[in-house]
Write a protein that holds these residues in place. Structure first.
Motif, PDB file in Angstrom:
ATOM      1  N   ILE A   1      -8.447   0.373   4.435  1.00 58.77           N
ATOM      2  CA  ILE A   1      -8.920  -0.936   4.877  1.00 58.77           C
ATOM      3  C   ILE A   1      -8.040  -1.974   4.191  1.00 58.77           C
ATOM      4  N   ASP A   2      -7.384  -2.811   4.996  1.00 61.52           N
ATOM      5  CA  ASP A   2      -6.367  -3.708   4.433  1.00 61.52           C
ATOM      6  C   ASP A   2      -6.912  -4.749   3.457  1.00 61.52           C
TER       7      ASP A   2
ATOM      8  N   ALA B   1       0.830  -1.204   0.000  1.00 64.09           N
ATOM      9  CA  ALA B   1       0.000   0.000   0.000  1.00 64.09           C
ATOM     10  C   ALA B   1       0.867   1.259   0.000  1.00 64.09           C
ATOM     11  N   ALA B   2       1.949   1.245   0.759  1.00 64.59           N
ATOM     12  CA  ALA B   2       2.844   2.407   0.806  1.00 64.59           C
ATOM     13  C   ALA B   2       3.504   2.639  -0.550  1.00 64.59           C
TER      14      ALA B   2
ATOM     15  N   ILE C   1      -6.706   5.447  -2.603  1.00 60.50           N
ATOM     16  CA  ILE C   1      -5.382   6.006  -2.895  1.00 60.50           C
ATOM     17  C   ILE C   1      -5.474   7.039  -4.012  1.00 60.50           C
ATOM     18  N   SER C   2      -6.173   6.725  -5.078  1.00 62.88           N
ATOM     19  CA  SER C   2      -6.276   7.688  -6.189  1.00 62.88           C
ATOM     20  C   SER C   2      -7.108   8.912  -5.780  1.00 62.88           C
ATOM     21  N   ASP C   3      -8.137   8.708  -4.979  1.00 63.72           N
ATOM     22  CA  ASP C   3      -8.933   9.847  -4.502  1.00 63.72           C
ATOM     23  C   ASP C   3      -8.082  10.771  -3.625  1.00 63.72           C
ATOM     24  N   TYR C   4      -7.304  10.170  -2.749  1.00 61.95           N
ATOM     25  CA  TYR C   4      -6.415  10.932  -1.868  1.00 61.95           C
ATOM     26  C   TYR C   4      -5.394  11.715  -2.690  1.00 61.95           C
TER      27      TYR C   4
ATOM     28  N   THR D   1      -6.673  -2.518  -2.537  1.00 61.64           N
ATOM     29  CA  THR D   1      -6.274  -2.787  -3.927  1.00 61.64           C
ATOM     30  C   THR D   1      -7.452  -2.672  -4.885  1.00 61.64           C
ATOM     31  N   GLU D   2      -8.669  -2.671  -4.350  1.00 62.98           N
ATOM     32  CA  GLU D   2      -9.866  -2.634  -5.190  1.00 62.98           C
ATOM     33  C   GLU D   2     -10.590  -1.289  -5.141  1.00 62.98           C
TER      34      GLU D   2
END
Length: 165
Positions: A137-138, A19-20, A147-150, A142-143
């Motif tokens: 949420i772990d 995720a990082a 991340i893209s919104d952030y 990935t789904e």
């Protein structure tokens, strides 16, 4: 701009590390220059002067942007990440480093943990944290589009350092 990922998960090659890496790449448009999977530093984290730990600290301290990531353990970041952060001098160990706190958890109960628990430690060590922390949420990061919104919302708040960054 030199980008580094620090993952403080007790398991090497974890979802936290993944995720990082995804967040760093999303924020910068390229893979991170350096990766510190803290657990791989081993028992050298328990003392002072270990060569591998010292090299990792120097890499992080000389980076422009660092994503500090941890799973949520007992409502906070992990002890292994704390051991690594203890290696930095208070006040200026992360001077001139822009830090982004990232935490993963099983559910939304600890969504404020990156801002309430991890960010203050990074600031105490001298880092600048211009962005809010990100909690994922772990099982779904990935789904989902978190991340893209952030990145879409906050990338422009990152300082631009150096030519060609």
């Amino acid at each position: 701009m030199t980008t580094t990922v620090v993952a403080g998960n007790p398991k090497p090659g974890s979802r936290t590390l993944d995720a990082a890496n995804r967040l760093a790449e999303s924020l910068t448009g390229s893979a991170p220059d350096h990766i510190v999977d803290v657990i791989e530093l081993g028992p050298g984290l328990l003392g002072w002067g270990d060569a591998k730990v010292k090299a990792a600290v120097e890499t992080v301290a000389s980076s422009d942007l660092v994503v500090f990531a941890s799973p949520t353990f007992k409502a906070t970041y992990t002890g292994v990440l704390k051991l690594f952060l203890d290696q930095f001098a208070t006040g200026d160990g992360l001077r001139d480093v822009t830090a982004v706190p990232l935490m993963l958890g099983a559910g939304p109960a600890h969504a404020m943990a990156p801002d309430l628990l991890l960010k203050p430690v990074l600031v105490e060590l001298g880092a600048v944290c211009p962005l809010p922390g990100l909690y994922l949420i772990d099982s779904t990061y990935t789904e989902d589009t978190r991340i893209s919104d952030y990145t879409e919302r906050w990338r422009s708040a990152l300082p631009v350092k150096g030519s060609g960054s």
